[in-house]
Design an enzyme around this catalytic site. Sequence first.
Site, PDB file in Angstrom:
ATOM      1  N   TYR A 132      23.872  -6.581 -51.280  1.00  7.21           N
ATOM      2  CA  TYR A 132      22.714  -7.476 -51.155  1.00  7.21           C
ATOM      3  C   TYR A 132      21.860  -7.439 -52.426  1.00  7.21           C
ATOM      4  CZ  TYR A 132      23.854  -7.401 -46.143  1.00  7.21           C
ATOM      5  OH  TYR A 132      24.471  -7.477 -44.931  1.00  7.21           O
ATOM      6  N   HIS A 168      29.916  -9.792 -48.603  1.00 10.33           N
ATOM      7  CA  HIS A 168      28.706  -9.108 -49.067  1.00 10.33           C
ATOM      8  C   HIS A 168      28.580  -9.100 -50.592  1.00 10.33           C
ATOM      9  CE1 HIS A 168      28.946  -7.583 -44.985  1.00 10.33           C
ATOM     10  NE2 HIS A 168      27.712  -7.120 -45.098  1.00 10.33           N
TER      11      HIS A 168
END
Length: 480
Positions: free
Chosen positions: A169, A103
Amino acid sequence: MKGTTNRVTSLPCMLLLLSGISSAGMVEYFTDNGFANPVATMQHPCAEYYEGVTYIAYQGPHEDPYVCAYDHAAQKWSGPVKAGVNPMGKTPDPVDPSEPDNHGRPAMIVDGKGYIHLVFGGHGGCWRLLGKNELGTPGKGRQTHVVSKNPQDISSWEVLDNISPFGTYSQFVKMADGDIYLFYRHGSHRSDWVYQKSTDNCRTFAPPVSVLKHKIQESDRNIHDAWYAWFDNGKGDTITASYVYHPCRILGHTKERYNGYYMKLNCADDSWENAGGNTLTLPITKEYADENTLVCDTFETKVRSKRGVCRVDDNGNPHLFFRQQGQVVYFRWLGNAWQTPVAVPGGDGDMIVESSNVVRMLLSGKGEVCWWKTEDGGLTWNKGACLISSPDAGYVPTALVRNGGPAGWMVVSERTTAQHHLYRKMFLLGDKGPVGRPEEEASNVKELLKTLEAAPPIPKNEKGQKKNRGKSEEKGDDDE
Ligand code: ZN
């Protein structure tokens, strides 16, 4: 005589050329030290063309952010340079695909003065180290911001401690006036999507503003409304948001994602509006989104719908796709309604809107990355040139290089079917295919790969997804 014989290509040279290695020792990749899932369309941009140079950020060994640069006039690569430390990285680098978190791969932007910024290393933030997350639930890592010490120079970096550590993100949007927005999810699944705005080239940021709200569903308190979103420049001083819904189950968690939504931010007054121009009240809840920003409803039919990208035409009308049933499904706003969706073969990628009728997509397919084009507003699509292909590999695309073009449209990572380690070759794709590099510059982990390739593969039943299935809502789920 010598001058002419030098130009004759011998058979061994021909074979080398066919295998991607030229007689001058050139290879198609710019580095072989991409690690695990080094890039994705989600964290974007991860590359930018700026004053003759394409700068590229990706996840390398230890999941740390690395940067390479390509000077187009000099035809010269530099890097990889490690730009920071990802707190989620493991030592030594694992070979089990379930172990990297992925991530925290970097997003990148070049500011108005030429400094290069990366944001990386976050997956919601560890509460033990960081305290309470007011806008979501904690996770791992720490969203980290680094900047190059000098403009247009990737050789040295420093941390700027000026953004929320809870992000994941991460996505940059830079406006024509130089303002830079950093969008991200403020924690793990059950968290708001927010932005922080900088008007001074990322030296300071305003506090996070919630855009998409996470909350417990009234009808089923085991389900938390959650989102996956993608933000980018709209027409003029606007930013588009396209997103999908994730019913995040506390017990019996799944990767379900449904529907598609669209709206845009007017940066002049921070107001949001839907495709029809109606002003929206933020933060957006699930019920409000269904009523005001829905592009497609797939919940009833239980067709899963993953986040895609959104670009706009000269009229400001959005063209977007969501990923459904192994294809990208294209939509556009006709001024009063969404056009009937059309599926285009492809896994993921990005699009260029040349006009309201002419749109090109650069999409990953089975062992290839190829152009698709419509000239009738998306009703029919024709496959164009492939910029890279191999029968023995798969490619993971990024969003388009910011301000890129024929000399370098997109970065991809490669995974060959035979390999059982997690290092990936990285490519910059232009109209002529991959932008090559001398083998001795591009093979950064050659000796390590020799050792890994000599080792036996880990047994199948010990591999990632199976071993860790159900262990964590986030495990291995990096939006791929
Ligand atoms: Zn979830």
